[in-house]
Motif scaffolding. Structure first.
Motif, mmCIF file in Angstrom:
data_model
loop_
_atom_site.group_PDB
_atom_site.id
_atom_site.type_symbol
_atom_site.label_atom_id
_atom_site.label_comp_id
_atom_site.label_asym_id
_atom_site.label_seq_id
_atom_site.Cartn_x
_atom_site.Cartn_y
_atom_site.Cartn_z
ATOM 1 N N ASN A 131 0.843 -1.200 0.000
ATOM 2 C CA ASN A 131 0.000 0.000 0.000
ATOM 3 C C ASN A 131 0.876 1.248 0.000
ATOM 4 N N LEU A 132 0.409 2.239 -0.716
ATOM 5 C CA LEU A 132 1.026 3.560 -0.702
ATOM 6 C C LEU A 132 0.062 4.473 0.046
ATOM 7 N N HIS A 133 0.537 5.082 1.106
ATOM 8 C CA HIS A 133 -0.279 6.011 1.893
ATOM 9 C C HIS A 133 0.076 7.420 1.441
ATOM 10 N N ILE A 134 -0.955 8.215 1.209
ATOM 11 C CA ILE A 134 -0.748 9.563 0.690
ATOM 12 C C ILE A 134 -1.576 10.548 1.510
ATOM 13 N N ARG A 135 -0.972 11.701 1.780
ATOM 14 C CA ARG A 135 -1.738 12.837 2.284
ATOM 15 C C ARG A 135 -1.463 13.985 1.330
ATOM 16 N N TYR A 136 -2.490 14.322 0.564
ATOM 17 C CA TYR A 136 -2.399 15.436 -0.372
ATOM 18 C C TYR A 136 -2.607 16.736 0.385
ATOM 19 N N GLU A 137 -1.815 17.724 0.048
ATOM 20 C CA GLU A 137 -1.945 19.029 0.705
ATOM 21 C C GLU A 137 -3.277 19.694 0.351
ATOM 22 N N VAL A 138 -3.622 19.694 -0.933
ATOM 23 C CA VAL A 138 -4.867 20.363 -1.354
ATOM 24 C C VAL A 138 -5.738 19.469 -2.236
ATOM 25 N N GLY A 139 -5.496 18.198 -2.252
ATOM 26 C CA GLY A 139 -6.332 17.277 -3.019
ATOM 27 C C GLY A 139 -5.584 16.605 -4.144
ATOM 28 N N ALA A 140 -6.113 15.471 -4.558
ATOM 29 C CA ALA A 140 -5.475 14.657 -5.595
ATOM 30 C C ALA A 140 -5.515 15.323 -6.967
ATOM 31 N N GLY A 141 -6.519 16.141 -7.204
ATOM 32 C CA GLY A 141 -6.718 16.725 -8.529
ATOM 33 C C GLY A 141 -5.619 17.649 -9.005
ATOM 34 N N THR A 142 -4.882 18.252 -8.097
ATOM 35 C CA THR A 142 -3.834 19.196 -8.485
ATOM 36 C C THR A 142 -2.430 18.675 -8.204
ATOM 37 N N SER A 143 -2.340 17.460 -7.698
ATOM 38 C CA SER A 143 -1.052 16.912 -7.278
ATOM 39 C C SER A 143 -0.218 16.396 -8.456
ATOM 40 N N LYS A 144 1.084 16.435 -8.269
ATOM 41 C CA LYS A 144 2.008 15.807 -9.221
ATOM 42 C C LYS A 144 2.142 14.315 -8.930
ATOM 43 N N LEU A 145 1.591 13.876 -7.825
ATOM 44 C CA LEU A 145 1.625 12.481 -7.406
ATOM 45 C C LEU A 145 0.412 11.774 -8.028
ATOM 46 N N THR A 146 0.524 11.517 -9.334
ATOM 47 C CA THR A 146 -0.576 10.959 -10.117
ATOM 48 C C THR A 146 -0.397 9.456 -10.332
ATOM 49 N N ALA A 147 -1.459 8.807 -10.775
ATOM 50 C CA ALA A 147 -1.413 7.362 -11.020
ATOM 51 C C ALA A 147 -0.293 6.965 -11.979
ATOM 52 N N PRO A 148 -0.119 7.641 -13.129
ATOM 53 C CA PRO A 148 0.987 7.257 -14.018
ATOM 54 C C PRO A 148 2.363 7.461 -13.380
ATOM 55 N N VAL A 149 2.521 8.523 -12.602
ATOM 56 C CA VAL A 149 3.795 8.797 -11.937
ATOM 57 C C VAL A 149 4.072 7.727 -10.880
ATOM 58 N N ILE A 150 3.045 7.342 -10.142
ATOM 59 C CA ILE A 150 3.194 6.296 -9.131
ATOM 60 C C ILE A 150 3.565 4.970 -9.785
ATOM 61 N N ALA A 151 2.835 4.590 -10.824
ATOM 62 C CA ALA A 151 3.097 3.305 -11.497
ATOM 63 C C ALA A 151 4.504 3.249 -12.068
ATOM 64 N N LYS A 152 4.912 4.311 -12.718
ATOM 65 C CA LYS A 152 6.253 4.338 -13.306
ATOM 66 C C LYS A 152 7.324 4.380 -12.218
ATOM 67 N N GLY A 153 7.115 5.199 -11.207
ATOM 68 C CA GLY A 153 8.117 5.369 -10.164
ATOM 69 C C GLY A 153 8.284 4.163 -9.261
ATOM 70 N N LEU A 154 7.173 3.505 -8.922
ATOM 71 C CA LEU A 154 7.251 2.364 -8.013
ATOM 72 C C LEU A 154 7.326 1.030 -8.757
ATOM 73 N N GLY A 155 7.003 1.044 -10.046
ATOM 74 C CA GLY A 155 7.078 -0.187 -10.827
ATOM 75 C C GLY A 155 5.894 -1.115 -10.635
ATOM 76 N N VAL A 156 4.840 -0.640 -9.990
ATOM 77 C CA VAL A 156 3.615 -1.422 -9.809
ATOM 78 C C VAL A 156 2.416 -0.497 -9.979
ATOM 79 N N GLN A 157 1.346 -1.048 -10.506
ATOM 80 C CA GLN A 157 0.105 -0.290 -10.635
ATOM 81 C C GLN A 157 -0.613 -0.260 -9.302
ATOM 82 N N GLY A 158 -1.594 0.600 -9.214
ATOM 83 C CA GLY A 158 -2.413 0.659 -8.018
ATOM 84 C C GLY A 158 -3.635 1.506 -8.240
ATOM 85 N N THR A 159 -4.437 1.598 -7.215
ATOM 86 C CA THR A 159 -5.619 2.440 -7.260
ATOM 87 C C THR A 159 -5.881 2.971 -5.859
#
Length: 175
Positions: A131-159
């Motif tokens: 599991n990846l635990h995230i606390r967004y400062e102002v919400g997921a919609g404006t974050s650079k911590l996106t699903a494609p960035v997570i998948a590429k960076g960690l090497g695994v998909q997630g939701t």
């Protein structure tokens, strides 16, 4: 018996439409019982037949066959989600900004170390097991911590699901 919580990545956003009634139908066709869905974001609760991982793969294939797009299916028990919720390492200022991002596997330690060196502004994250635990400062919609960035960076998909949704899924699965 507690149900499995089955999370489907990135449906009903963009062009990947998956009506929840049709998702329940697919689960029924695959032999699942005690089936329900929660909100229209790919949350299925059911008792899958046999091995949960086999059901997850069969549901992925059924979604691809029926809709023509591929989406990962990640399932957890209510207890798995409760443990993840208890392990959430950040102060919850606003539950809608705190997420548990269920991964398809445990990312390698070198990938996690490299990911931690990246700058995601004020957004905080921590990998704990699968599991990846995230606390967004102002919400997921404006974050650079996106699903494609997570998948590429960690090497695994997630939701990801926010903590409010995780709490509700645990409650529904333990009915």
């Amino acid at each position: 018996m507690a149900q499995r919580v089955i999370l489907i990545r990135a449906v009903n956003v963009g062009g990947a439409k998956l009506p929840m009634a049709e998702l329940r139908e697919l689960a029924t066709d695959l032999g699942a019982t005690d089936i329900s869905t929660y909100i229209a974001s790919g949350n299925l609760l059911c008792n899958p037949p046999g091995d949960p991982a086999d059901f997850d793969r069969a549901l992925e294939a059924a979604i691809t066959d029926r809709y023509g797009y591929a989406r990962e299916v990640i399932s957890r028990s209510a207890d798995d989600l409760a443990v993840a919720l208890a392990e959430h390492p950040f102060e919850v200022v606003e539950p809608k900004y705190s997420y548990i991002y269920c991964l398809t596997g445990v990312p390698g330690s070198s990938a996690v170390a490299a990911f931690h060196k990246r700058d995601f502004g004020s957004d905080e994250f921590e990998v704990i097991g699968d599991n990846l635990h995230i606390r967004y400062e102002v919400g997921a919609g404006t974050s650079k911590l996106t699903a494609p960035v997570i998948a590429k960076g960690l090497g695994v998909q997630g939701t990801g699901r926010n903590l409010r949704t995780v709490e509700k899924l645990i409650e529904l699965a333990r009915h």
